[in-house]
Write a protein that holds these residues in place. Structure first.
Motif, mmCIF file in Angstrom:
data_model
loop_
_atom_site.group_PDB
_atom_site.id
_atom_site.type_symbol
_atom_site.label_atom_id
_atom_site.label_comp_id
_atom_site.label_asym_id
_atom_site.label_seq_id
_atom_site.Cartn_x
_atom_site.Cartn_y
_atom_site.Cartn_z
ATOM 1 N N VAL A 11 0.850 -1.185 0.000
ATOM 2 C CA VAL A 11 0.000 0.000 0.000
ATOM 3 C C VAL A 11 0.888 1.239 0.000
ATOM 4 O O VAL A 11 1.914 1.278 0.675
ATOM 5 N N ASN A 12 0.491 2.235 -0.744
ATOM 6 C CA ASN A 12 1.222 3.490 -0.780
ATOM 7 C C ASN A 12 1.207 4.121 0.619
ATOM 8 O O ASN A 12 0.139 4.316 1.197
ATOM 9 N N SER A 15 -1.110 7.080 1.017
ATOM 10 C CA SER A 15 -2.521 6.715 1.171
ATOM 11 C C SER A 15 -2.808 6.288 2.600
ATOM 12 O O SER A 15 -3.827 6.682 3.177
ATOM 13 N N SER A 18 -2.965 9.262 4.786
ATOM 14 C CA SER A 18 -4.199 9.998 4.517
ATOM 15 C C SER A 18 -5.385 9.327 5.202
ATOM 16 O O SER A 18 -6.253 10.000 5.775
ATOM 17 N N TRP A 19 -5.426 7.995 5.142
ATOM 18 C CA TRP A 19 -6.512 7.268 5.804
ATOM 19 C C TRP A 19 -6.443 7.457 7.304
ATOM 20 O O TRP A 19 -7.481 7.584 7.957
ATOM 21 N N SER A 38 -4.289 -1.923 5.992
ATOM 22 C CA SER A 38 -3.004 -1.669 5.331
ATOM 23 C C SER A 38 -1.849 -1.847 6.305
ATOM 24 O O SER A 38 -0.794 -2.357 5.938
ATOM 25 N N SER A 43 -3.980 -5.419 1.536
ATOM 26 C CA SER A 43 -4.361 -4.352 0.628
ATOM 27 C C SER A 43 -5.775 -4.632 0.120
ATOM 28 O O SER A 43 -5.986 -5.495 -0.736
#
Length: 129
Positions: A11-12, A15, A18-19, A38, A43
């Motif tokens: 997973v980036n 991201s 951000s989550w 994540s 993923s």
């Protein structure tokens, strides 16, 4: 966080952060669950895209379906859990619980064996000799 962190499962990291922000700031259980998955190496989007690939969905569905699904879940959670304090409690519980789980998993995992520095043997039965 390194980009190849094993606990992120491909997973980036942007991201995931951000989550985390949306889970804590916006009291979102959906984004807290995405962050927890994540962090634990699952993923969700890769699995969902794999499902779409097995049913031969076109490329634009791969891009739009996860966005639409997460947006719909984030909007519906206000109906499912109308109390903002309870949503905040669930979101923070998921985030903190996943962090504690990763720390426990890392502390209980066996230490990796050191790499051997022995040279690779040369093949003597090569057909090119």
């Amino acid at each position: 966080m390194p980009a190849n962190a094993p606990w992120l499962g491909g997973v980036n990291p942007i991201s995931a952060s951000s989550w985390l922000w949306r889970a804590l700031r916006g009291h979102s259980v959906t984004f807290a669950a995405l962050f927890a998955c994540s962090l634990l190496g699952l993923s969700v989007f890769s699995e969902f895209r794999g499902l779409l690939d097995r049913i031969d969905a076109p490329w634009y569905v791969w891009l739009l379906a996860p966005i639409v699904l997460v947006s719909a879940l984030a909007k519906k959670e206000q109906e499912w859990i109308p109390d903002a304090r309870k949503r905040l409690w669930w979101a923070r519980g998921l985030v903190i619980g996943s962090i504690v789980a990763v720390i426990l998993i890392a502390s209980l995992a066996p230490e990796p064996k050191p790499a051997s520095h022995e040279p690779t043997p040369i093949r003597t039965n090569s057909p090119l000799r």
